[in-house]
Design an enzyme around this catalytic site. Structure first.
Site, PDB file in Angstrom:
ATOM      1  N   HIS A 185     -61.402  -8.091  15.654  1.00  0.00           N
ATOM      2  CA  HIS A 185     -61.740  -8.812  14.424  1.00  0.00           C
ATOM      3  C   HIS A 185     -62.785  -7.980  13.680  1.00  0.00           C
ATOM      4  O   HIS A 185     -63.142  -6.907  14.082  1.00  0.00           O
ATOM      5  CB  HIS A 185     -62.405 -10.153  14.752  1.00  0.00           C
ATOM      6  CG  HIS A 185     -61.548 -11.126  15.462  1.00  0.00           C
ATOM      7  ND1 HIS A 185     -60.661 -11.952  14.821  1.00  0.00           N
ATOM      8  CD2 HIS A 185     -61.489 -11.470  16.775  1.00  0.00           C
ATOM      9  CE1 HIS A 185     -60.094 -12.759  15.703  1.00  0.00           C
ATOM     10  NE2 HIS A 185     -60.560 -12.489  16.898  1.00  0.00           N
TER      11      HIS A 185
ATOM     12  N   CYS B 227     -55.768 -10.917  17.812  1.00  0.00           N
ATOM     13  CA  CYS B 227     -56.290 -11.824  18.837  1.00  0.00           C
ATOM     14  C   CYS B 227     -55.372 -13.019  19.119  1.00  0.00           C
ATOM     15  O   CYS B 227     -54.338 -12.842  19.747  1.00  0.00           O
ATOM     16  CB  CYS B 227     -57.699 -12.266  18.451  1.00  0.00           C
ATOM     17  SG  CYS B 227     -58.627 -12.873  19.858  1.00  0.00           S
TER      18      CYS B 227
ATOM     19  N   ARG C 235     -65.900 -15.183  28.800  1.00  0.00           N
ATOM     20  CA  ARG C 235     -65.402 -14.702  27.512  1.00  0.00           C
ATOM     21  C   ARG C 235     -65.734 -13.222  27.367  1.00  0.00           C
ATOM     22  O   ARG C 235     -66.811 -12.783  27.775  1.00  0.00           O
ATOM     23  CB  ARG C 235     -66.054 -15.458  26.346  1.00  0.00           C
ATOM     24  CG  ARG C 235     -65.670 -16.897  26.245  1.00  0.00           C
ATOM     25  CD  ARG C 235     -66.051 -17.464  24.897  1.00  0.00           C
ATOM     26  NE  ARG C 235     -65.132 -17.028  23.854  1.00  0.00           N
ATOM     27  CZ  ARG C 235     -63.911 -17.548  23.665  1.00  0.00           C
ATOM     28  NH1 ARG C 235     -63.473 -18.506  24.439  1.00  0.00           N
ATOM     29  NH2 ARG C 235     -63.142 -17.109  22.710  1.00  0.00           N
TER      30      ARG C 235
HETATM   31  N1  GLN Z   1     -58.013 -18.405  21.665  1.00  0.00           N
HETATM   32  C1  GLN Z   1     -57.952 -17.075  22.117  1.00  0.00           C
HETATM   33  C2  GLN Z   1     -58.915 -16.697  23.233  1.00  0.00           C
HETATM   34  O1  GLN Z   1     -60.016 -17.214  23.307  1.00  0.00           O
HETATM   35  C3  GLN Z   1     -58.095 -16.164  20.911  1.00  0.00           C
HETATM   36  C4  GLN Z   1     -59.440 -16.207  20.256  1.00  0.00           C
HETATM   37  C5  GLN Z   1     -59.520 -15.336  19.040  1.00  0.00           C
HETATM   38  O2  GLN Z   1     -58.589 -15.256  18.235  1.00  0.00           O
HETATM   39  N2  GLN Z   1     -60.690 -14.716  18.847  1.00  0.00           N
HETATM   40  O3  GLN Z   1     -58.555 -15.879  24.048  1.00  0.00           O
END
Ligand code: GLN
Length: 238
Positions: free
Chosen positions: A189, A93, A126
């Site tokens: 993750h 990520c 998101r």
């Molecule tokens: N900051 C990044 C995003 O929101 C990665 C987030 C994460 O590692 N889950 O895209």
């Protein structure tokens, strides 16, 4: 045989239990009687990549990611040579995003390491939830959890796999992650490796082959429960 695992910035990049990937790597080596050494690299410390056989770069929120990127830029040359020379790297990520040219957030553009010719752009929606990926590298589906605002555009690089359920790199391309030499970048993750023992063994095998410069066959482990859990998530999500 032995492997040295490098965990980069465990204090900054450890979202959703990414640290569990390290435990999984070590455990699956130990079960096979292979010694594992762990080097944790903290923010500001310099890194001797020639000592590392397998590297984990976890995920982080935009803030942590920006900090990690600043530290990692000082190590760019070493990391780039490591990747180009076939060193094994798992980047999750935020860690995956910062290997690219840039990550344009809603506030700023974070200049990345430019090790991969890819880039990431922030969007207000998101991309969150369980994800299932079908990869040509693995028999079992790759399962995990994703939560990112960034969309990663990988150009002509091969992806880790096709999204069967969830969003992946952009939510539109149908692709998840990236594979380049012995580097895997992914949004998954969960942590990734305990949920996907095949992916763990793929990385271990690559690292051992690269270190010892010979074909390695890893002994089979009793993965009944792990496979059952993987199947359960895959069937529930699709
Ligand atoms: N900051 C990044 C995003 O929101 C990665 C987030 C994460 O590692 N889950 O895209």
């Amino acid at each position: 045989m032995e492997l040295t695992i490098g965990h980069l910035y465990p204090d900054l990049l450890n979202l959703y239990g990414d640290r569990g990937n390290i435990q999984c790597l070590r455990k699956r080596l130990a079960w096979r009687g292979i010694e594992a050494r762990l080097i944790e690299v903290h923010a500001g410390e310099s890194i001797d990549f020639s000592k590392l056989d397998l590297v984990l770069l976890g995920g982080g929120s935009d803030r942590e990611q920006e900090l990690a990127c600043q530290y990692l830029k000082r190590e760019r040359k070493g990391l780039c040579a490591y990747v180009e020379g076939g060193g094994v790297l798992l980047a999750i990520c935020g860690g995956y995003q910062l290997l690219g040219n840039y990550y344009k957030t809603n506030r700023i553009a974070i200049e990345g390491l430019g090790i991969l010719d890819i880039h990431t752009e922030w969007k207000p929606k998101r991309l969150t939830g369980d994800i299932v990926v079908k990869s040509r590298l693995f028999h079992s589906p790759v399962v995990g959890f994703e939560n990112h605002s960034g969309r990663t555009y990988i150009g002509n690089y091969p992806s880790l796999g096709k999204v069967a359920s969830g969003y992946g790199n952009t939510g539109r391309s149908g692709k998840e992650g990236i594979v380049y030499k012995n580097l895997i970048g992914t949004y998954l993750h969960g942590p990734l490796l305990p949920k996907n023992p095949e992916v763990c063994d793929y990385l271990l095998k690559r690292a051992l082959q690269h270190k010892y410069q010979k074909r390695i066959t890893l002994g089979t482990l009793c993965d009944g429960l792990e496979r059952q859990a993987n199947r359960y998530i895959a069937e529930r999500a699709v």
